[in-house]
Design a protein around this motif. Structure first.
Motif, PDB file in Angstrom:
ATOM      1  N   ASP A 138      17.213 -94.848  71.319  1.00 16.71           N
ATOM      2  CA  ASP A 138      18.038 -95.866  70.660  1.00 16.71           C
ATOM      3  C   ASP A 138      18.600 -95.346  69.343  1.00 16.71           C
ATOM      4  N   LEU A 167      21.397 -90.126  73.506  1.00 20.64           N
ATOM      5  CA  LEU A 167      21.480 -91.532  73.105  1.00 20.64           C
ATOM      6  C   LEU A 167      21.745 -92.455  74.288  1.00 20.64           C
ATOM      7  N   GLY A 171      23.116 -96.759  71.606  1.00 20.88           N
ATOM      8  CA  GLY A 171      22.336 -96.072  70.585  1.00 20.88           C
ATOM      9  C   GLY A 171      23.157 -95.624  69.389  1.00 20.88           C
ATOM     10  N   SER A 222      28.227 -93.919  67.190  1.00 17.33           N
ATOM     11  CA  SER A 222      27.683 -94.566  68.381  1.00 17.33           C
ATOM     12  C   SER A 222      28.732 -94.611  69.480  1.00 17.33           C
TER      13      SER A 222
END
Length: 277
Positions: A138, A167, A171, A222
């Motif tokens: 995460d 990820l 995440g 992200s």
């Protein structure tokens, strides 16, 4: 449980010094080769002394509630794993640290064994990434330094593709980078991150962001949308009072800087003399 012993200790890649904080009875500074690397309060892991660590915590505080599966590239005294263990109980941590003697020292002197659900892998950041599963984290925290300089091999297109692979779809990657006048290394790193992630923001104190003095900048990235509004408010209202760049402002900040690729010569930022005196 015995108290840490202040002093100098040899480690695999040099020497570290443990210094007690005279203002906080359980506060300890880890200094490596003359550079302050980590600060931990053994009685209160939610106390964060370094500005850049506070900024990372501000971003983490805006992520969805609950425990996190976290990977930490760069261990030091494991400040953020300790913080997360207290702030988000149930979080699991993999810490990557290449200095085996440093890991041993932190275990013995700074009570690392008391941090729940934490595993340390004694590997360098490149080798360790290959052994991490797809979509397993995460949160990935990239805070690895050689002295006061982020290793260029951890800032390349190829390595950030590995971070993206590790990820989960929602995440977050956090990167600590240090730079000085003109921020040339930070701009190239941001160009590299923007090539790997759809959503990116940059946090730093205004003086550092303008390139007026050497210091730390925090990159958050992200595959999913970041909580930009919440991060901006928390960063501006916190002890560090940082600015947040994203969108067009971030594009203008990068200003045509080239991404970093494996094998390319990269001029790493060097702190000015006397910065850490």
């Amino acid at each position: 449980m015995r108290d840490p012993v202040q002093g100098r200790y040899p480690v695999t890649y040099g020497e570290v010094e443990l210094l007690r904080d005279l203002d906080r009875p359980d506060g300890w500074m880890l200094v490596m080769n003359g550079v302050a690397q980590s600060y931990v309060d053994l009685a209160d892991p939610t106390y964060l002394d370094f500005d850049y660590v506070r900024l990372m915590a501000e971003v983490i505080g805006c992520l969805p509630e609950g425990p996190l599966d976290a990977v930490h590239i760069g261990g030091g005294a494991c400040t953020l794993p300790r913080y997360l263990a207290a702030a988000r109980p149930g979080s699991r941590h993999i810490v990557i640290e290449p200095d085996a003697e440093l890991v041993r020292l932190v275990r013995e002197q700074l009570r690392l064994k008391s941090v729940p659900r934490l595993k340390v892998r004694v590997l360098d950041g490149r080798a360790a990434a290959a052994g991490l599963d797809d979509a397993s984290a995460d949160l990935v925290v990239l805070d690895a330094f050689s002295g006061a300089v982020m290793p260029a091999e951890l800032a390349t297109t190829e390595y950030l593709a590995e971070m993206r692979r590790i990820l989960r779809p929602g995440g977050t990657l956090l990167i600590n980078v240090a730079d000085g006048k003109g921020l040339p290394f930070a701009r190239r790193l941001l160009a590299t991150v923007l090539g790997a992630f759809r959503h990116v923001l940059l946090l730093a104190e205004p003086g550092i962001l303008r390139g007026r003095r050497f210091g730390n900048l925090i990159v958050a990235a992200s595959p999913a949308e970041l909580p930009v509004g919440a991060v901006t408010r928390r960063a501006a209202g916190g002890l560090t009072q940082a600015r947040c760049l994203y969108g067009r402002e971030l594009t203008n900040f990068v200003a045509g800087a080239a991404p970093i690729r494996d094998g390319e010569p990269v001029v790493s930022p060097v702190p000015p003399p006397g910065l850490f005196d």
